[in-house]
Design an enzyme around this catalytic site. Structure first.
Site, mmCIF file in Angstrom:
data_model
loop_
_atom_site.group_PDB
_atom_site.id
_atom_site.type_symbol
_atom_site.label_atom_id
_atom_site.label_comp_id
_atom_site.label_asym_id
_atom_site.label_seq_id
_atom_site.Cartn_x
_atom_site.Cartn_y
_atom_site.Cartn_z
ATOM 1 N N ALA A 61 0.844 -1.202 0.000
ATOM 2 C CA ALA A 61 0.000 0.000 0.000
ATOM 3 C C ALA A 61 0.875 1.247 0.000
ATOM 4 O O ALA A 61 1.969 1.246 0.552
ATOM 5 C CB ALA A 61 -0.885 -0.003 1.234
ATOM 6 N N GLY A 102 0.379 -5.464 0.408
ATOM 7 C CA GLY A 102 -0.489 -5.469 -0.764
ATOM 8 C C GLY A 102 0.208 -6.024 -2.003
ATOM 9 O O GLY A 102 -0.440 -6.605 -2.884
ATOM 10 N N GLU A 105 -0.202 -9.653 -1.728
ATOM 11 C CA GLU A 105 -1.626 -9.971 -1.926
ATOM 12 C C GLU A 105 -1.997 -9.899 -3.411
ATOM 13 O O GLU A 105 -2.766 -10.707 -3.916
ATOM 14 C CB GLU A 105 -2.492 -9.010 -1.103
ATOM 15 C CG GLU A 105 -2.336 -9.261 0.406
ATOM 16 C CD GLU A 105 -3.081 -8.254 1.254
ATOM 17 O OE1 GLU A 105 -2.815 -7.042 1.083
ATOM 18 O OE2 GLU A 105 -3.924 -8.662 2.075
ATOM 19 N N GLU A 125 1.743 -5.852 7.762
ATOM 20 C CA GLU A 125 0.703 -4.929 8.265
ATOM 21 C C GLU A 125 0.646 -4.859 9.784
ATOM 22 O O GLU A 125 0.341 -3.816 10.361
ATOM 23 C CB GLU A 125 -0.668 -5.341 7.713
ATOM 24 C CG GLU A 125 -0.874 -5.046 6.229
ATOM 25 C CD GLU A 125 -0.232 -6.078 5.305
ATOM 26 O OE1 GLU A 125 0.466 -6.998 5.794
ATOM 27 O OE2 GLU A 125 -0.418 -5.958 4.074
#
Ligand SMILES: NC(=O)c1ccc[n+]([C@@H]2O[C@H](COP(=O)([O-])OP(=O)(O)OC[C@H]3O[C@@H](n4cnc5c(N)ncnc54)[C@H](O)[C@@H]3O)[C@@H](O)[C@H]2O)c1
Length: 703
Positions: A61, A102, A105, A125
């Site tokens: 992110a 992310g 992911e 995270e």
């Protein structure tokens, strides 16, 4: 849009391009979906490769978007991943360098994954007080198994691809490339093979369809919950990681995704998560000095000299040796050198004994160290750091000598804690080359380095010292010149409040306990015993002439008059048993405090833990507001970093300024007004600093 699109033969390659680490900003996400649409619309394209340009696959992110509308703006990461899954043409993630959060992911949403050797993946995270929010908790267990996945998610630590590829039956990487250099070509070949494999219209593999079970079921998750208990004391996220991964084993995939999302969003607004995100940004901001551009040329620092091989000199030297930088130490006498080097050697040996340092590394470090009694031997050093006795006269002698021997352009730094760096600079004819480098004790352990900018310090000296700090892994914060710089100037007010509260009726142990319950590593009295109460005593004696009107509780001086300097003398605010560090409440100290109270003629009262914490923390905040206003610190987040890395301020509270912001400055000012009404306290100190008063009145924050 920050992704590049290219068709190579019959394969479309979409490269995220958002330096430095291809953060998944809104523009990057748009670039990905746009590329995907183009590839699927182009009949000549048979397969798609997703990769990252430059130094990373993707760092995850884009933290700059956190808390802004852009973070969730469509296509959000979940939508991008869904689009990858739904692509009718096979999508291969070509993972290199790092795939974090992310980024991982996203790769897990692709049909296939090929990895370059040496690359590492992580779901970090939890370090920001969160859990992965785009399917990480649901997909990772499906490809590497529940236990390895939960370990990665709870720790947030990166793991090398090679290691993961060894897990039996793993489906994270379909293929390992032969080398990082060959990844791009191998990804193309692999993508073509997959296109051929699915030319018959067979379904493309999706991680979401893989089974997810742990053979021990509930028993394992009970065990996992016990394991994270310790690390969860002040943080909600680790336990939530367990909940989310458990859901992956018990719920249908889409239900698990909704569950993960709900947890993610709830955590986002917890004070702990806000604090951790604040720290993440604050840490990166410390190196930014308003008038020193980031591209300011730096002086080359290849070898370092240190004057004084005492407590600080030795610790400072270790930082440089650890970073592979040669150090020469100077002392007045050979015995002092031998003693200093002996302490360093012992420190390293303890690390070797604990398995934290390999024996050959220890030797390499010691080989970089040399010693001398002669200033002439220092003349080639690029940076010299003085760590001699804290007396201006001694510093004067040292700097005058350095001025005569050091080569032009060498940086002359002082580790002084309290003396005027401008005065020290003017002991030389090159004040532009003089700077303060205020390390904290033990200097080889503590992260904080206050870089004290003198009135004449050159900009390239500042840039160089900030660069050096990074090399030796310190959190460097710039401070202007004032008594105590940022950290000690603030702690002064904190200590004064602690003393007043003793006089008013609290005990050292009550105050320490209240502050430790708030989350500080150590309360003020245990801290004093560790650092040595005589240090503050000497400073107060000096100040007695300079700032005669500054009032302190007399208890700290009375304690020192009893010879109770702290752990080093076996007695301080507390009693200590030989060889142990446990602080035992002292009847003698209580008697001293009682006697002193009797001379004051104030009515003793019970002080609540809440008042204790507020008076101590708000004392820091008010002094910090003055420090900001005077430009001693350039931003509030720097002050937070000083307290988090140098003074044991609780991490989950984000630093004194962030904490005050979260409480609301209006409330902080209101509390100060109450404290000012206490006839024994220092009413003039509690007058809110003008900056604080203004921000509170406007409903604004420091950060
Ligand atoms: N101890 C701390 O917690 C701490 C923390 C931050 C900064 N400092 C600062 O670091 C400096 C050193 O403190 P310390 O605790 O290491 O003191 P220390 O007494 O342990 O060491 C000082 C050393 O300097 C040597 N020395 C004195 N005069 C010298 C000279 N003219 N030339 C060469 N060597 C000389 C002494 O022999 C001694 O070994 C002080 O300015 C102090 O304020 C100390």
């Amino acid at each position: 849009m920050t992704a590049q699109y290219q068709v190579i033969g019959d394969v479309a390659v979409i490269s995220m391009h958002n330096p430095p680490v291809n953060g998944l900003s809104h523009a990057t996400r748009l670039g990905l979906t746009d590329g995907l649409n183009r590839a699927n619309a182009d009949a000549a394209v048979k397969a798609i490769v997703v990769t990252g340009a430059g130094k990373a696959f993707s760092g995850g992110a884009d933290i700059k978007e956190f808390g802004t509308d852009k973070a969730l703006a469509e296509p959000n990461l979940l939508s991008v991943i869904r689009a990858l899954e739904l692509s009718p043409k096979p999508v291969v993630a070509a993972v290199h360098s790092v795939a974090m959060g992310g980024g991982l992911e996203l790769a897990l949403g692709c049909h296939y994954r090929i990895a370059a050797p040496g690359c590492s993946v992580a779901l970090p995270e939890v370090k920001l007080g969160l859990i992965p929010g785009a399917g990480g908790t649901q997909r990772l267990p499906r490809v590497i198994g529940v236990e390895p996945a939960l370990n990665m998610i709870v720790s947030g630590e990166p793991v090398k691809a090679e290691l993961l590829a060894q897990i039996p039956g793993q489906k994270l990487f379909d293929k390992m490339a032969a080398s990082p250099e060959s990844l791009a070509d191998e990804a193309l070949v692999f993508a073509r093979e997959m296109a051929a494999k699915h030319a018959d219209g067979s379904a493309l593999p999706l991680v979401r369809n893989l089974p997810c079970k742990h053979p021990l079921g509930d028993a394992y998750f009970q065990f996992a919950r016990n394991m994270v208990k310790g690390m969860s004391k002040n943080y909600p996220a680790p336990a939530k990681c367990v909940d989310a991964v458990e859901a992956a084993t018990k719920r249908k995939f889409d239900d698990g995704m909704l569950f993960e999302r709900e947890i993610f969003i709830n955590l986002m607004w917890t004070p702990e998560c806000r604090a951790l995100r604040h720290i993440f940004m604050a840490e990166r901001a410390t190196s930014k000095i308003p008038d020193v551009p980031e591209d300011t040329p730096q002086r080359a620092i290849k070898n370092v000299a240190i004057i004084g091989a005492g407590t600080m000199g030795g610790g400072i030297a270790m930082n440089f040796l650890n970073a592979g930088i040669a150090v020469k130490m100077l002392e007045m006498k050979q015995e002092a050198l031998d003693c200093g080097v002996g302490v360093m050697r012992k420190n390293y040996e303890a690390q070797v004994a604990k398995g934290k340092l390999k024996a050959d590394k220890f030797q390499q470090r010691m080989d970089l160290l040399s010693t001398t009694l002669s200033y002439d031997d220092l003349k080639d050093a690029d940076l010299v750091i003085e760590a001699v006795f804290e007396e201006l006269g001694v510093k004067e002698k040292v700097f005058k000598q350095l001025d005569t021997v050091m080569k032009p352009g060498a940086i002359l730094a002082s580790n002084t804690s309290t003396l005027d760096v401008n005065a020290i600079a003017h002991f030389t004819k090159r004040p532009q080359d003089v700077v303060g480098m205020h390390f904290f004790s033990p200097a080889n352990v503590m992260k904080l380095l206050e870089v004290v900018r003198g009135a004449d310090t050159a900009k390239d000296v500042m840039a160089t010292v900030m660069g050096v700090a990074k090399k030796i892994k310190k959190t460097a914060v710039v401070s202007g010149v004032c008594d105590g710089f940022i950290g000690n100037r603030m702690i002064e007010q904190y200590s004064r409040q602690a003393g007043f509260m003793l006089d008013e009726g609290a005990s050292p142990q009550q105050i320490d306990k209240a502050v430790e319950k708030f989350g500080f590593a150590m309360g003020p009295f245990r801290m004093g015993d560790l650092a040595g109460n005589d240090i503050g005593w000497a400073i107060r004696k000096r100040r007695a002439t300079e700032q005669a009107n500054l009032r302190y509780s007399k208890t700290a001086d009375l304690l020192c008059e009893m010879g109770r300097f702290g752990q080093k003398t076996g007695a301080g605010w507390y009693d200590y048993q030989a060889g142990k560090r446990d602080a035992i409440p002292s009847a003698l100290v209580q008697e001293m405090i009682d006697k002193h109270r009797a001379t004051l003629g104030i009515a003793l009262r019970k002080i609540s833990d809440e008042e204790i914490v507020q008076r101590l923390v708000f004392a820091l905040v008010n002094e910090a507001a003055h420090i900001l206003e005077e430009g001693i610190a350039s931003k509030a987040s720097d002050i937070d970093m000083v307290y988090l890395t140098g003074y044991g301020f609780p991490i989950f509270r984000g630093g004194p300024m962030h904490y005050a912001d979260q409480l609301g400055l209006f409330n902080v000012v209101a509390a100060m007004q109450r404290f000012a009404a206490n006839p024994y306290d220092d009413a003039s100190f509690w007058k809110p600093a003008p900056l604080l008063a203004k921000l509170a009145a406007e409903g604004k924050t420091f950060n």
